[in-house]
Scaffold this motif. Structure first.
Motif, PDB file in Angstrom:
ATOM      1  N   LYS A  43     -37.513 -42.383  12.310  1.00 51.99           N
ATOM      2  CA  LYS A  43     -37.487 -40.451  13.057  1.00 51.99           C
ATOM      3  C   LYS A  43     -38.754 -40.096  12.517  1.00 51.99           C
ATOM      4  O   LYS A  43     -38.701 -39.276  11.549  1.00 51.99           O
ATOM      5  N   LYS A  44     -38.745 -40.797  10.782  1.00 52.34           N
ATOM      6  CA  LYS A  44     -40.353 -40.321   9.881  1.00 52.34           C
ATOM      7  C   LYS A  44     -41.885 -40.554  10.599  1.00 52.34           C
ATOM      8  O   LYS A  44     -42.411 -39.605  10.607  1.00 52.34           O
ATOM      9  N   MET A  45     -41.503 -40.747  11.752  1.00 54.56           N
ATOM     10  CA  MET A  45     -42.400 -40.192  12.539  1.00 54.56           C
ATOM     11  C   MET A  45     -42.360 -38.394  12.958  1.00 54.56           C
ATOM     12  O   MET A  45     -43.684 -38.445  13.546  1.00 54.56           O
ATOM     13  N   GLY A  46     -41.620 -38.622  13.106  1.00 53.72           N
ATOM     14  CA  GLY A  46     -41.285 -37.204  13.741  1.00 53.72           C
ATOM     15  C   GLY A  46     -39.734 -36.457  14.459  1.00 53.72           C
ATOM     16  O   GLY A  46     -39.115 -37.685  14.660  1.00 53.72           O
ATOM     17  N   LYS A  47     -40.012 -35.815  14.995  1.00 54.40           N
ATOM     18  CA  LYS A  47     -38.883 -35.337  16.175  1.00 54.40           C
ATOM     19  C   LYS A  47     -38.464 -36.358  17.495  1.00 54.40           C
ATOM     20  O   LYS A  47     -39.930 -36.911  17.604  1.00 54.40           O
ATOM     21  N   ALA A  48     -37.788 -36.380  18.215  1.00 57.06           N
ATOM     22  CA  ALA A  48     -37.547 -36.902  19.403  1.00 57.06           C
ATOM     23  C   ALA A  48     -38.528 -37.166  20.366  1.00 57.06           C
ATOM     24  O   ALA A  48     -38.831 -38.309  20.935  1.00 57.06           O
ATOM     25  N   ALA A  83     -50.672 -43.813  13.364  1.00 53.21           N
ATOM     26  CA  ALA A  83     -50.577 -43.802  14.446  1.00 53.21           C
ATOM     27  C   ALA A  83     -50.501 -42.795  15.479  1.00 53.21           C
ATOM     28  O   ALA A  83     -50.758 -42.371  16.411  1.00 53.21           O
ATOM     29  N   VAL A  84     -49.621 -41.089  14.827  1.00 51.01           N
ATOM     30  CA  VAL A  84     -49.352 -40.547  14.825  1.00 51.01           C
ATOM     31  C   VAL A  84     -51.039 -39.532  15.773  1.00 51.01           C
ATOM     32  O   VAL A  84     -50.671 -38.737  16.075  1.00 51.01           O
ATOM     33  N   GLU A  85     -52.019 -39.700  14.094  1.00 52.08           N
ATOM     34  CA  GLU A  85     -53.045 -38.352  14.894  1.00 52.08           C
ATOM     35  C   GLU A  85     -54.113 -39.135  15.057  1.00 52.08           C
ATOM     36  O   GLU A  85     -54.480 -38.751  16.038  1.00 52.08           O
ATOM     37  N   LEU A  86     -53.310 -40.233  16.381  1.00 53.59           N
ATOM     38  CA  LEU A  86     -55.098 -40.561  17.387  1.00 53.59           C
ATOM     39  C   LEU A  86     -54.466 -40.393  18.724  1.00 53.59           C
ATOM     40  O   LEU A  86     -53.321 -40.023  18.775  1.00 53.59           O
ATOM     41  N   GLY A  87     -55.841 -40.629  19.065  1.00 49.90           N
ATOM     42  CA  GLY A  87     -56.251 -40.122  20.416  1.00 49.90           C
ATOM     43  C   GLY A  87     -56.048 -41.413  21.435  1.00 49.90           C
ATOM     44  O   GLY A  87     -55.561 -42.608  20.525  1.00 49.90           O
ATOM     45  N   PHE A  88     -55.216 -41.553  22.808  1.00 54.47           N
ATOM     46  CA  PHE A  88     -54.582 -42.438  23.535  1.00 54.47           C
ATOM     47  C   PHE A  88     -55.679 -43.587  23.618  1.00 54.47           C
ATOM     48  O   PHE A  88     -55.777 -44.764  23.776  1.00 54.47           O
ATOM     49  N   HIS A  89     -57.311 -43.306  23.826  1.00 53.29           N
ATOM     50  CA  HIS A  89     -58.422 -44.337  23.504  1.00 53.29           C
ATOM     51  C   HIS A  89     -58.017 -45.552  21.630  1.00 53.29           C
ATOM     52  O   HIS A  89     -57.667 -46.408  22.079  1.00 53.29           O
TER      53      HIS A  89
END
Length: 115
Positions: A43-48, A83-89
């Protein structure tokens, strides 16, 4: 993998590898036909919405290389905050890097340094 008991077995008996974005716990199991994967996003990663997006990206990245993953392994992917800040690639490449460190791909054996 969905049950808590299955996760606990991998955590207690398995081995872990990590990079900045992911932690992977893995446990080799003989006689298993297909690999099993569990995904954990705190849950530290953000909302659902954010957590579900990260889960979907992890599952998609694994699906893209499913035929290359060893069948006799259970593994858990734990997502870390960077990891939240990374683009898909970049996300995929970071996950694959961690999976190579864990030697989850076919053709990599223990004792061989392929990283």
């Amino acid at each position: 993998m969905r049950k808590n008991e299955e996760f606990q077995i991998v955590f207690k008996q398995g081995t872990s590898v990590a990079n900045r974005q992911f932690v992977i716990y893995y446990l080799e199991k003989e006689g298993q036909d297909a690999f099993r994967v569990g995904v954990s996003v705190s849950k530290k990663m953000g909302k659902a919405v954010t957590r579900n997006r990260l889960r979907r990206i992890i599952k998609e990245a694994i699906r893209l290389r499913a035929d290359e993953i060893k069948p006799n392994v259970d593994f858990i992917v734990i997502c870390r905050l960077p990891a939240v800040e990374l683009g898909f690639h970049q996300f995929k490449e970071s996950l694959y890097h961690c999976m190579r460190k864990a030697r989850l791909f076919k053709g990599t054996k223990r004792g061989k340094n392929t990283s």
